[in-house]
Scaffold this motif. Structure first.
Motif, mmCIF file in Angstrom:
data_model
loop_
_atom_site.group_PDB
_atom_site.id
_atom_site.type_symbol
_atom_site.label_atom_id
_atom_site.label_comp_id
_atom_site.label_asym_id
_atom_site.label_seq_id
_atom_site.Cartn_x
_atom_site.Cartn_y
_atom_site.Cartn_z
ATOM 1 N N LYS A 125 1.006 -1.117 0.041
ATOM 2 C CA LYS A 125 -0.137 0.077 -0.210
ATOM 3 C C LYS A 125 1.011 1.189 -0.150
ATOM 4 O O LYS A 125 0.553 2.063 -0.786
ATOM 5 C CB LYS A 125 -1.325 -0.015 1.238
ATOM 6 C CG LYS A 125 -1.905 -0.905 1.065
ATOM 7 C CD LYS A 125 -3.524 -0.638 2.389
ATOM 8 C CE LYS A 125 -3.617 -1.328 2.565
ATOM 9 N NZ LYS A 125 -4.602 -1.861 4.174
ATOM 10 N N ILE A 126 1.515 1.611 0.282
ATOM 11 C CA ILE A 126 2.771 2.663 0.915
ATOM 12 C C ILE A 126 3.145 2.547 -0.557
ATOM 13 O O ILE A 126 3.118 3.651 -1.160
ATOM 14 C CB ILE A 126 3.737 2.504 1.711
ATOM 15 C CG1 ILE A 126 3.016 2.029 3.181
ATOM 16 C CG2 ILE A 126 4.623 3.742 1.946
ATOM 17 C CD1 ILE A 126 4.323 1.799 4.644
ATOM 18 N N ALA A 127 4.098 1.860 -1.228
ATOM 19 C CA ALA A 127 4.820 1.592 -2.360
ATOM 20 C C ALA A 127 3.572 2.417 -3.827
ATOM 21 O O ALA A 127 4.688 3.116 -4.776
ATOM 22 C CB ALA A 127 5.382 0.150 -2.597
ATOM 23 N N VAL A 128 2.176 1.421 -3.587
ATOM 24 C CA VAL A 128 1.757 2.670 -4.557
ATOM 25 C C VAL A 128 1.160 3.667 -4.322
ATOM 26 O O VAL A 128 0.163 3.904 -5.640
ATOM 27 C CB VAL A 128 0.561 0.850 -5.412
ATOM 28 C CG1 VAL A 128 1.746 -0.379 -5.308
ATOM 29 C CG2 VAL A 128 -0.589 0.625 -4.164
ATOM 30 N N ASN A 129 0.804 4.023 -3.000
ATOM 31 C CA ASN A 129 0.295 4.929 -2.936
ATOM 32 C C ASN A 129 -1.180 5.788 -3.960
ATOM 33 O O ASN A 129 -1.202 6.826 -3.880
ATOM 34 C CB ASN A 129 1.602 6.162 -3.600
ATOM 35 C CG ASN A 129 1.185 7.869 -3.140
ATOM 36 O OD1 ASN A 129 1.057 7.189 -2.203
ATOM 37 N ND2 ASN A 129 2.146 8.392 -3.218
ATOM 38 N N GLY A 130 -1.626 4.406 -3.362
ATOM 39 C CA GLY A 130 -3.369 4.531 -3.026
ATOM 40 C C GLY A 130 -3.660 4.194 -5.429
ATOM 41 O O GLY A 130 -4.731 4.371 -5.927
ATOM 42 N N ILE A 131 -2.543 3.721 -5.767
ATOM 43 C CA ILE A 131 -2.679 3.113 -7.621
ATOM 44 C C ILE A 131 -2.905 1.635 -7.287
ATOM 45 O O ILE A 131 -1.934 0.866 -7.176
ATOM 46 C CB ILE A 131 -2.303 3.751 -8.398
ATOM 47 C CG1 ILE A 131 -1.556 5.339 -8.074
ATOM 48 C CG2 ILE A 131 -1.608 3.269 -9.763
ATOM 49 C CD1 ILE A 131 -2.047 6.185 -9.347
ATOM 50 N N ASN A 132 -4.315 1.478 -7.701
ATOM 51 C CA ASN A 132 -4.302 -0.196 -7.660
ATOM 52 C C ASN A 132 -5.138 -0.501 -8.921
ATOM 53 O O ASN A 132 -5.391 0.052 -10.052
ATOM 54 C CB ASN A 132 -5.523 0.199 -6.351
ATOM 55 C CG ASN A 132 -5.335 -0.296 -4.912
ATOM 56 O OD1 ASN A 132 -3.730 -0.926 -5.105
ATOM 57 N ND2 ASN A 132 -5.333 0.939 -4.677
ATOM 58 N N PRO A 133 -4.452 -1.388 -9.225
ATOM 59 C CA PRO A 133 -5.341 -2.261 -10.465
ATOM 60 C C PRO A 133 -6.768 -2.797 -10.844
ATOM 61 O O PRO A 133 -7.386 -2.989 -9.705
ATOM 62 C CB PRO A 133 -4.335 -3.752 -10.746
ATOM 63 C CG PRO A 133 -3.496 -4.448 -9.463
ATOM 64 C CD PRO A 133 -3.939 -2.750 -8.682
ATOM 65 N N ASP A 134 -7.039 -2.116 -12.090
ATOM 66 C CA ASP A 134 -8.510 -1.910 -12.696
ATOM 67 C C ASP A 134 -8.814 -3.607 -12.172
ATOM 68 O O ASP A 134 -9.768 -3.714 -12.141
ATOM 69 C CB ASP A 134 -8.479 -1.021 -13.168
ATOM 70 C CG ASP A 134 -9.018 -0.130 -13.339
ATOM 71 O OD1 ASP A 134 -9.647 1.065 -12.799
ATOM 72 O OD2 ASP A 134 -7.930 0.686 -13.739
ATOM 73 N N LEU A 135 -7.817 -4.130 -13.372
ATOM 74 C CA LEU A 135 -8.156 -5.607 -13.589
ATOM 75 C C LEU A 135 -6.835 -6.636 -13.386
ATOM 76 O O LEU A 135 -5.958 -5.974 -13.426
ATOM 77 C CB LEU A 135 -8.099 -5.605 -15.007
ATOM 78 C CG LEU A 135 -8.335 -7.868 -15.772
ATOM 79 C CD1 LEU A 135 -9.980 -8.330 -15.098
ATOM 80 C CD2 LEU A 135 -8.832 -7.633 -16.998
ATOM 81 N N THR A 136 -6.733 -7.891 -12.414
ATOM 82 C CA THR A 136 -5.628 -8.431 -12.997
ATOM 83 C C THR A 136 -5.634 -10.020 -13.533
ATOM 84 O O THR A 136 -6.784 -10.098 -13.266
ATOM 85 C CB THR A 136 -5.203 -8.382 -11.051
ATOM 86 O OG1 THR A 136 -4.872 -7.862 -10.763
ATOM 87 C CG2 THR A 136 -3.957 -9.934 -11.427
ATOM 88 N N LEU A 137 -4.822 -10.261 -14.199
ATOM 89 C CA LEU A 137 -4.865 -11.091 -14.737
ATOM 90 C C LEU A 137 -4.367 -12.783 -14.194
ATOM 91 O O LEU A 137 -3.131 -12.369 -14.313
ATOM 92 C CB LEU A 137 -4.836 -11.465 -16.148
ATOM 93 C CG LEU A 137 -5.780 -10.542 -16.932
ATOM 94 C CD1 LEU A 137 -4.783 -9.830 -18.150
ATOM 95 C CD2 LEU A 137 -6.841 -10.748 -17.541
ATOM 96 N N LEU A 138 -4.836 -13.723 -13.874
ATOM 97 C CA LEU A 138 -4.108 -14.363 -13.512
ATOM 98 C C LEU A 138 -3.624 -15.855 -13.939
ATOM 99 O O LEU A 138 -4.351 -16.359 -14.557
ATOM 100 C CB LEU A 138 -4.714 -14.850 -12.242
ATOM 101 C CG LEU A 138 -3.707 -16.323 -11.351
ATOM 102 C CD1 LEU A 138 -1.772 -15.930 -10.927
ATOM 103 C CD2 LEU A 138 -4.001 -16.649 -9.614
ATOM 104 N N PHE A 139 -2.151 -15.882 -14.744
ATOM 105 C CA PHE A 139 -2.564 -17.127 -16.107
ATOM 106 C C PHE A 139 -1.554 -18.326 -14.687
ATOM 107 O O PHE A 139 -0.765 -18.561 -14.162
ATOM 108 C CB PHE A 139 -1.253 -16.432 -16.750
ATOM 109 C CG PHE A 139 -1.279 -15.435 -17.592
ATOM 110 C CD1 PHE A 139 -2.303 -15.887 -18.551
ATOM 111 C CD2 PHE A 139 -1.565 -14.139 -16.927
ATOM 112 C CE1 PHE A 139 -2.900 -14.891 -19.464
ATOM 113 C CE2 PHE A 139 -2.544 -13.574 -18.082
ATOM 114 C CZ PHE A 139 -2.805 -13.898 -19.367
ATOM 115 N N ASP A 140 -3.035 -19.660 -14.523
ATOM 116 C CA ASP A 140 -2.188 -20.382 -13.660
ATOM 117 C C ASP A 140 -1.760 -21.713 -13.930
ATOM 118 O O ASP A 140 -2.476 -22.075 -15.062
ATOM 119 C CB ASP A 140 -3.855 -20.615 -12.797
ATOM 120 C CG ASP A 140 -3.581 -21.708 -11.880
ATOM 121 O OD1 ASP A 140 -2.343 -21.268 -11.207
ATOM 122 O OD2 ASP A 140 -3.908 -23.127 -11.739
ATOM 123 N N VAL A 141 -0.724 -22.268 -14.138
ATOM 124 C CA VAL A 141 -0.378 -23.631 -14.925
ATOM 125 C C VAL A 141 0.465 -24.007 -13.423
ATOM 126 O O VAL A 141 0.898 -23.882 -12.695
ATOM 127 C CB VAL A 141 1.007 -22.924 -16.155
ATOM 128 C CG1 VAL A 141 1.829 -22.007 -15.551
ATOM 129 C CG2 VAL A 141 0.865 -23.993 -16.806
#
Ligand code: TYD
Length: 210
Positions: A125-141
């Motif tokens: 949270k400290i590192a991203v300073n309020g900028i969060n992904p709108d979407l995350t794609l998790l490629f599971d293998v």
């Protein structure tokens, strides 16, 4: 064009080494550009100048890198990346496709190395300073397939062993269960074409909802 972008979008690509996420990221860039969007691709660790120095230590240092040092280096890289690249690009209305981000730290340093997961979430949270992904794609293998795809020339993280990588995969799956709205699971055992179709459909849905 699906819509007129006032503010950009931030989409992160996550998964094991060898999950094929980088190939898909490049395919999605082309797909979105053909639709008329302005797209930038980037990655962690090491997108920009300070980042490249940090990346070099993280992936190629051949002495000891203590776990807490590793953790802070990934986070330092992220703070730099958000401030100097990701935030400005989103503000300029671009779609930012980022190869790995906060979830990598939870999966690798948290589940993999055993660092405190709640602490890592706070540090993220400290590192991203309020900028969060709108979407995350998790490629599971499966870990076995991923290891075969990585091949024999492994960097420092890739050399961490199969047990480590199994914990990382499990960590990602836990994160997806905790955040089903943001993180979408993609079966990356399938062919590149099928994975691309699945990825594209998720992104089209996001664009239509915006
Ligand atoms: P990279 O060569 O970019 O791998 P890939 O193509 O698989 O993304 O190497 C990044 C490595 O760093 C990868 O093994 C995952 C690891 N990593 C972490 O352990 N923590 C993090 O926060 C990030 C961003 C990456």
């Amino acid at each position: 064009m699906f819509f007129n972008m006032q503010k950009g979008l931030f989409i992160t690509f996550e998964g094991a080494d060898g999950s094929g996420k980088t190939t898909q990221l490049n395919n999605i860039k082309t797909f979105l550009e053909e639709k008329g969007y302005e797209v930038v691709i980037t990655r962690e660790p090491g997108a920009l100048d300070i980042g490249q120095k940090i990346r070099n230590i993280l992936l190629h240092h051949d002495g000891i890198v203590p776990d807490k040092c590793e953790m802070f280096l990934f986070l330092a890289d992220r703070a730099n990346h958000i401030e100097t690249f990701i935030k400005p690009a989103i503000e300029q209305g671009k779609i930012v496709l980022c190869d790995r981000h906060t979830d990598s730290t939870i999966a690798y340093q948290g589940y993999g190395r055993g660092q405190d997961i709640n602490l890592l979430k706070e540090l993220n949270k400290i590192a991203v300073n309020g900028i969060n992904p709108d979407l995350t794609l998790l490629f599971d293998v499966s870990t076995e397939t991923a290891q075969t795809r990585v091949g024999s020339e492994k960097d420092r993280m890739e050399s961490a062993g199969i047990e480590f990588h199994k914990k990382v995969r499990n960590g990602y799956l836990e994160l997806q269960k905790e955040n089903p709205n943001r993180i979408k699971l993609i079966n990356a055992n399938n062919s590149i074409e099928t994975v691309f179709e699945d990825t594209k459909n998720i992104i089209i849905k996001l664009l239509q909802e915006k």
